[in-house]
Design a protein around this motif. Structure first.
Motif, PDB file in Angstrom:
ATOM      1  N   ALA A   1      76.972-107.005 -52.146  1.00 11.49           N
ATOM      2  CA  ALA A   1      76.270-105.764 -52.490  1.00 11.49           C
ATOM      3  C   ALA A   1      75.277-105.920 -53.640  1.00 11.49           C
ATOM      4  N   ASP A   2      75.539-106.816 -54.583  1.00 13.90           N
ATOM      5  CA  ASP A   2      74.625-106.952 -55.725  1.00 13.90           C
ATOM      6  C   ASP A   2      73.482-107.930 -55.458  1.00 13.90           C
TER       7      ASP A   2
ATOM      8  N   THR B   1      72.959-104.635 -44.878  1.00 13.88           N
ATOM      9  CA  THR B   1      73.663-105.916 -44.798  1.00 13.88           C
ATOM     10  C   THR B   1      73.852-106.289 -43.334  1.00 13.88           C
TER      11      THR B   1
ATOM     12  N   ARG C   1      71.251-110.903 -48.290  1.00 13.69           N
ATOM     13  CA  ARG C   1      72.662-110.696 -47.924  1.00 13.69           C
ATOM     14  C   ARG C   1      72.946-111.313 -46.567  1.00 13.69           C
TER      15      ARG C   1
ATOM     16  N   PRO D   1      68.724-106.934 -50.725  1.00 17.07           N
ATOM     17  CA  PRO D   1      69.007-106.728 -49.299  1.00 17.07           C
ATOM     18  C   PRO D   1      68.566-107.873 -48.387  1.00 17.07           C
TER      19      PRO D   1
ATOM     20  N   ARG E   1      74.220-100.114 -45.801  1.00 22.71           N
ATOM     21  CA  ARG E   1      74.298-101.055 -46.920  1.00 22.71           C
ATOM     22  C   ARG E   1      73.212-102.136 -46.850  1.00 22.71           C
TER      23      ARG E   1
ATOM     24  N   MET F   1      80.945-107.167 -47.255  1.00 19.83           N
ATOM     25  CA  MET F   1      79.824-106.294 -47.625  1.00 19.83           C
ATOM     26  C   MET F   1      79.860-105.968 -49.117  1.00 19.83           C
ATOM     27  N   ASP F   2      81.049-105.724 -49.634  1.00 20.31           N
ATOM     28  CA  ASP F   2      81.187-105.475 -51.078  1.00 20.31           C
ATOM     29  C   ASP F   2      80.777-106.709 -51.871  1.00 20.31           C
TER      30      ASP F   2
END
Length: 181
Positions: free
Chosen positions: A79-80, A43, A86, A83, A41, A75-76
């Motif tokens: 997510a937007d 993250t 985050r 990268p 992800r 993490m969710d």
């Protein structure tokens, strides 16, 4: 309510006798378990262990489940974001006769309406969510004599705080007064 009642009964039956475990080690293992998911992800997980060992008594795996759920939710939440922007911080510390576990993200935060419902069974803000993760997390934390809470700061993200008593889990000392931080 019957589903939750049965889940709680199942969790209570599966709990073995409380065993001592070191909190930093348990959290480090949880972060390690999520390492490949965090990389996938894009993250990073910033783990900040307590400065000294904190020994708790309980079910280490159950508390790791709580932390994994909080980290996946974080993490969710980010997510937007691009990268490189985050941020998720997992922090452990000792405060008096309590251990605190903090999970912070820099997502968009939680709406005031949702904040009061987060730990309710079947409440979700996710399109594919079942609304059980935080409800189960609360059950597991409370089974260890602790409490879990959430705060949100618009454009700064969310912060989840797990407070657990050191020593006898039935002492009731954790969670009497909310942490103002």
């Amino acid at each position: 309510s019957e589903v939750i009642r049965r889940l709680r009964a199942l969790l209570a039956r599966q709990a073995g006798p409380p065993l001592p475990f070191e909190l930093n080690e348990a959290l480090r293992d949880a972060v390690s378990m999520l390492g490949s998911e965090a990389r996938r992800r894009e993250t990073p997980l910033d783990f900040r262990p307590a400065e000294t060992d904190i020994v708790l008594s309980g079910d280490k795996v159950q508390l790791q489940q709580v932390v994994i759920n909080l980290l996946l939710n974080a993490m969710d939440a980010v997510a937007d974001l691009p990268p490189g922007e985050r941020r998720i911080i997992l922090e452990a510390r000792r405060v008096g006769k309590e251990a605190e576990i903090v999970v912070r993200d820099n997502g968009h935060g939680i709406s005031p309406e949702a904040l009061g419902l987060l730990f309710d069974s079947f409440y979700t803000t996710k399109a594919q969510g079942m609304g059980l993760g935080l409800s189960i997390a609360r059950t597991l934390v409370e089974a260890h004599g602790g409490c879990i809470s959430a705060e949100s700061h618009p454009r700064k993200g969310a912060r989840f705080l797990v407070r657990l008593p050191l020593g006898d889990k039935n002492s009731g000392e954790a969670c009497e007064a909310p942490d103002p931080r």
